[in-house]
Design a protein around this motif. Structure first.
Motif, short mmCIF file in Angstrom:
data_model
loop_
_atom_site.label_atom_id
_atom_site.label_comp_id
_atom_site.label_asym_id
_atom_site.label_seq_id
_atom_site.Cartn_x
_atom_site.Cartn_y
_atom_site.Cartn_z
N CYS A 61 -1.16 1.56 10.47
CA CYS A 61 -1.19 2.61 9.45
C CYS A 61 0.24 2.93 9.04
O CYS A 61 1.17 2.79 9.85
N ILE A 62 0.41 3.36 7.80
CA ILE A 62 1.71 3.76 7.27
C ILE A 62 1.80 5.28 7.32
O ILE A 62 0.93 5.98 6.79
N VAL A 63 2.84 5.79 7.98
CA VAL A 63 3.02 7.24 8.14
C VAL A 63 3.99 7.73 7.07
O VAL A 63 5.12 7.25 6.98
N ASN A 64 3.55 8.72 6.30
CA ASN A 64 4.36 9.23 5.20
C ASN A 64 4.82 10.67 5.42
O ASN A 64 5.47 11.24 4.54
N LYS A 69 6.96 13.30 7.82
CA LYS A 69 7.98 13.35 8.87
C LYS A 69 7.58 14.37 9.92
O LYS A 69 7.34 15.55 9.61
N VAL A 110 10.77 8.33 7.09
CA VAL A 110 9.49 7.91 6.52
C VAL A 110 9.74 7.11 5.24
O VAL A 110 10.76 7.30 4.58
N PRO A 111 8.80 6.23 4.90
CA PRO A 111 7.60 5.88 5.65
C PRO A 111 7.91 4.92 6.80
O PRO A 111 8.88 4.17 6.74
N TYR A 112 7.08 4.95 7.83
CA TYR A 112 7.18 3.99 8.92
C TYR A 112 5.78 3.60 9.35
O TYR A 112 4.78 4.17 8.87
N VAL A 113 5.70 2.62 10.24
CA VAL A 113 4.40 2.03 10.58
C VAL A 113 4.13 2.16 12.07
O VAL A 113 4.99 1.87 12.90
N ARG A 135 5.19 1.47 17.55
CA ARG A 135 5.82 1.56 16.23
C ARG A 135 6.42 0.22 15.84
O ARG A 135 6.98 -0.48 16.69
N TYR A 185 8.19 -1.48 5.55
CA TYR A 185 6.85 -1.01 5.91
C TYR A 185 5.77 -1.74 5.12
O TYR A 185 4.67 -1.96 5.63
N ASP A 186 6.06 -2.12 3.88
CA ASP A 186 5.03 -2.75 3.06
C ASP A 186 4.90 -4.24 3.33
O ASP A 186 4.12 -4.93 2.66
#
Length: 319
Positions: A241-244, A246, A254-257, A273, A279-280
């Motif tokens: 999942c991508i975390v948007n 902080k 952010v973003p991070y995975v 992590r 991230y994409d």
């Protein structure tokens, strides 16, 4: 790998702020505390509930009939607290009490400032000691204290429309849990192995799956596990999942995975992590390897290993 290990123990704190909005009843109650006006709510049967609730606990009917109750009341039951903990209402020993405020039919839980347990009894009269600074929270009641004789008169509830200037519409409640964590035999071995930059799971003697982190028993078969098996260090991203947003006190841009990673040889994916890649560009099947934290006690994150992506059929059972 069945060497005996001394079980680890460590203090652990789980803490987070919980933000919530308030409906009309709770808003009026907390605003009333800020203004030193205790409020309850009247049910269809005529009972007055303090603290007030929005729905009748007996009929589920919506409740809006606010009433003002007294700032004095009667102790219905109590328990002595000889060693207050961090964040409790008083720093010195006190009594936890249930107080039925005058005009109420239910009791409110709070602290009673008393010199000792011999000074507390069921049926004693008490009054609210208001906090010097009030902001619209249950802590606006600093505590209860024994009632003075001249203030011992009981007050009947009287109607209140709940209207205040600048009503409280939301609160932030700090939730905190302090405890000592004992990971047990299986996870003690797992944590000690991480300190050596190794990842160790345990194999089920029935289904032969290797679980990481080990639990001491197979979650599928329910049998005890004891055979320790080293897995990884590399693995495959199964889902992510991508975390948007902080997180507080987390120094990660952010973003991070975050991803589930099936380490080579493991029968269960673990959480980690992903970094070292945009991230994409993170994807299912990406092959990764651990990057250890400063001091090398645990993987700080995982990065691409440079290997070709794993075929879907090799990890589909671990999704």
């Amino acid at each position: 790998m069945t060497d005996a290990l001394e079980t680890l123990r460590a203090p652990l704190v789980v803490e987070f702020p919980f933000t919530r909005s308030l409906g009309p009843v709770q808003s009026a109650f907390l605003t009333g505390l800020r203004e030193r006006v205790p409020l309850g709510v009247r049910t269809e049967a005529g009972r007055v509930l303090v603290p007030p609730v929005e729905y009748d606990p007996e009929t589920a009917a919506e409740l809006r009939d606010l009433v003002e109750v007294g700032d004095t009341g009667t102790v219905t039951t109590w328990a002595w607290n000889p060693e207050p903990r961090r964040g409790q209402p008083l720093a010195s020993p006190f009594a936890w009490v249930l107080v039925r405020l005058d005009g109420a039919d239910t009791a409110l839980l709070h602290a009673l400032d008393a010199p000792g347990p011999e000074a507390v009894r069921t049926g004693m009269r008490v009054r609210i000691r208001w906090a010097a600074e009030r902001h619209g929270a249950i802590t606006d009641i600093a505590c209860f204290e024994p009632a003075e004789a001249e203030r011992d008169a009981r007050r009947e509830p009287r109607p209140h429309d709940g209207d205040f200037a600048e009503p409280v519409t939301g609160i932030v409640a700090a939730a905190r849990l302090d405890y000592t964590y004992t990971p047990g035999r299986a996870q003690t071995g797992y944590l000690r192995s991480l300190a050596e930059r190794r990842t160790v799971g345990e194999r089920c003697p029935s289904c032969a799956k290797v679980y990481v982190p080990p639990r001491g028993a197979c979650p599928t078969c329910g049998v005890a596990t004891s055979e320790r098996v080293e897995v990884g260090p590399r693995g495959t991203v199964t889902t992510y999942c991508i975390v948007n947003i902080k997180a507080k006190n987390l120094d990660i841009e952010v973003p991070y995975v975050y991803a589930h990673i099936a380490l080579d040889g493991a029968g269960l994916a673990l959480h980690g992590r992903i970094a070292g890649i945009p991230y994409d560009q993170v994807r299912m099947g990406l092959r990764v390897e651990p990057v250890w934290s400063e001091g090398g006690r645990y993987p700080d994150h995982y990065r691409p290993s440079g290997e070709p992506d794993a075929d879907y059929d090799t990890f589909k059972e671990l999704l």
